[in-house]
Design an enzyme around this catalytic site. Structure first.
Site, PDB file in Angstrom:
ATOM      1  N   GLU A  59      12.074  -9.552   1.832  1.00  0.00           N
ATOM      2  CA  GLU A  59      11.415  -7.999   2.506  1.00  0.00           C
ATOM      3  C   GLU A  59      12.884  -7.321   1.958  1.00  0.00           C
ATOM      4  OE1 GLU A  59      11.790  -7.560   6.768  1.00  0.00           O
ATOM      5  OE2 GLU A  59      10.228  -6.863   7.046  1.00  0.00           O
ATOM      6  N   HIS A  98      12.074  -3.332   2.399  1.00  0.00           N
ATOM      7  CA  HIS A  98      12.208  -1.797   2.913  1.00  0.00           C
ATOM      8  C   HIS A  98      13.145  -0.381   1.950  1.00  0.00           C
ATOM      9  CE1 HIS A  98       8.752  -3.552   5.065  1.00  0.00           C
ATOM     10  NE2 HIS A  98      10.166  -4.123   4.994  1.00  0.00           N
ATOM     11  N   ARG A 135       5.120  12.147  -2.959  1.00  0.00           N
ATOM     12  CA  ARG A 135       5.566  12.718  -1.169  1.00  0.00           C
ATOM     13  C   ARG A 135       6.373  12.218  -0.631  1.00  0.00           C
ATOM     14  NH1 ARG A 135      -0.233  12.270  -2.415  1.00  0.00           N
ATOM     15  NH2 ARG A 135      -0.312  14.254  -4.132  1.00  0.00           N
ATOM     16  N   TYR A 191      11.516   9.089   1.767  1.00  0.00           N
ATOM     17  CA  TYR A 191      11.759   7.350   0.849  1.00  0.00           C
ATOM     18  C   TYR A 191      12.001   8.035  -0.638  1.00  0.00           C
ATOM     19  CZ  TYR A 191       7.844   5.889   3.392  1.00  0.00           C
ATOM     20  OH  TYR A 191       6.853   5.241   4.748  1.00  0.00           O
ATOM     21  N   PRO A 204       0.920  -1.095  -0.246  1.00  0.00           N
ATOM     22  CA  PRO A 204       0.073   0.248  -0.081  1.00  0.00           C
ATOM     23  C   PRO A 204       0.797   1.007   0.014  1.00  0.00           C
ATOM     24  CG  PRO A 204       0.018  -0.994   1.862  1.00  0.00           C
ATOM     25  CD  PRO A 204       0.353  -2.008   1.175  1.00  0.00           C
ATOM     26  N   ASN A 205       0.491   2.546  -0.738  1.00  0.00           N
ATOM     27  CA  ASN A 205       1.024   3.394  -0.586  1.00  0.00           C
ATOM     28  C   ASN A 205       2.204   4.004  -1.844  1.00  0.00           C
ATOM     29  OD1 ASN A 205      -1.192   4.560   0.655  1.00  0.00           O
ATOM     30  ND2 ASN A 205      -0.835   3.704   2.425  1.00  0.00           N
ATOM     31  N   ASN A 225       8.438  -5.896  -0.848  1.00  0.00           N
ATOM     32  CA  ASN A 225       8.583  -4.869   0.779  1.00  0.00           C
ATOM     33  C   ASN A 225       6.348  -4.640   0.169  1.00  0.00           C
ATOM     34  OD1 ASN A 225       7.375  -2.188   1.279  1.00  0.00           O
ATOM     35  ND2 ASN A 225       8.795  -1.088   0.567  1.00  0.00           N
ATOM     36  N   ARG A 281      13.014   4.144  13.002  1.00  0.00           N
ATOM     37  CA  ARG A 281      11.645   5.187  13.321  1.00  0.00           C
ATOM     38  C   ARG A 281      10.642   4.656  14.215  1.00  0.00           C
ATOM     39  NH1 ARG A 281       9.809   4.485   6.745  1.00  0.00           N
ATOM     40  NH2 ARG A 281       8.002   6.717   7.471  1.00  0.00           N
ATOM     41  N   ASP A 312       1.172 -15.292   7.112  1.00  0.00           N
ATOM     42  CA  ASP A 312       1.007 -16.941   6.269  1.00  0.00           C
ATOM     43  C   ASP A 312       1.385 -17.825   5.040  1.00  0.00           C
ATOM     44  OD1 ASP A 312       0.486 -17.557   9.085  1.00  0.00           O
ATOM     45  OD2 ASP A 312      -1.605 -17.097   8.835  1.00  0.00           O
ATOM     46  N   ARG A 363       6.339   0.017  13.613  1.00  0.00           N
ATOM     47  CA  ARG A 363       7.329  -0.255  12.334  1.00  0.00           C
ATOM     48  C   ARG A 363       8.734  -1.097  12.303  1.00  0.00           C
ATOM     49  NH1 ARG A 363       5.957   3.185   8.405  1.00  0.00           N
ATOM     50  NH2 ARG A 363       5.445   5.448   9.328  1.00  0.00           N
ATOM     51  N   HIS A 420       4.056  -4.860   8.649  1.00  0.00           N
ATOM     52  CA  HIS A 420       4.138  -4.567  10.388  1.00  0.00           C
ATOM     53  C   HIS A 420       2.173  -4.900  10.903  1.00  0.00           C
ATOM     54  CE1 HIS A 420       7.106  -1.767   9.611  1.00  0.00           C
ATOM     55  NE2 HIS A 420       6.377  -1.525   8.338  1.00  0.00           N
ATOM     56  N   SER A 429      13.444   2.669   3.612  1.00  0.00           N
ATOM     57  CA  SER A 429      13.773   2.980   4.775  1.00  0.00           C
ATOM     58  C   SER A 429      14.498   2.151   5.987  1.00  0.00           C
ATOM     59  CB  SER A 429      12.785   3.925   5.654  1.00  0.00           C
ATOM     60  OG  SER A 429      11.500   2.731   5.832  1.00  0.00           O
ATOM     61  N   ALA A 435       3.003  -0.664   5.043  1.00  0.00           N
ATOM     62  CA  ALA A 435       2.633  -1.014   6.155  1.00  0.00           C
ATOM     63  C   ALA A 435       1.809  -2.139   6.527  1.00  0.00           C
ATOM     64  CB  ALA A 435       1.672   0.266   6.334  1.00  0.00           C
TER      65      ALA A 435
END
Ligand code: CA2
Length: 145
Positions: free
Chosen positions: A101, A103, A20, A25, A12-13, A77, A110, A90, A114, A83, A105, A80
């Site tokens: 995984e 990321h 932004r 990021y 998401p995002n 990635n 942070r 699963d 997170r 977390h 950042s 959110a």
């Protein structure tokens, strides 16, 4: 699709990347990162299948698909959902395809919320904190598996 394909799944995002919060990021868009990954994948003899969704279930379905089509690895990635998502945890546990995984950042520097990663607890390994380069480093790790 083959054992040369690396799924790159974004949560998401991440469609807002480069538009932004560049101080956190970076200024590259997700399309820019896809282009970098495709170029680098070519040098490694690999193919990239890059996707983004704001919906948790899509990410679960794509993890299952990665196994079904025999992808070599998944770079994930989960944004959110990293977390919060027992469903993603699963799903990663439920497939044999290795999941790395990723990321932009470093979540550990942070906010406390997170610091826990349901994805990281199930993944083969984690690369975080290097901006867009995290994806390239993760691709190198996937190539070496
Ligand atoms: O650092 C990462 O890659 C994260 O997965 C990014 C997630 C965050 O929730 C994780 O803790 C760490 C957030 C992605 C949202 O991306 C945006 C990009 C531009 C503007 C707003 C959000």
């Amino acid at each position: 699709m083959s054992d040369k394909t690396i799924f790159v799944l974004n949560g998401p995002n991440l469609n807002l990347l480069g538009l932004r919060e560049p101080e956190i990021y970076g200024s590259q868009t997700l399309d820019d990162i896809a282009g970098m990954l495709e170029d680098h994948a070519q040098t490694l003899g690999l193919d990239i299948d890059m996707r983004q969704s704001n919906h948790e279930g899509h990410l679960v379905d794509w993890l299952h698909e990665a196994q079904a089509v025999g992808a070599k690895a998944v770079l994930l990635n989960a944004g959110a959902y990293t977390h919060t998502s027992v469903a993603l945890h699963d799903a990663i546990k439920g497939i044999r395809t290795p999941v790395i995984e990723v990321h932009l950042s470093n979540p550990h520097t942070r906010e406390a919320f997170r610091h826990k990663s349901y994805v990281g607890m199930a993944a083969k390994g984690t690369i975080a904190g290097f901006g867009a380069r995290s994806y390239i480093l993760a691709l190198d790790a996937a190539a070496a598996l």
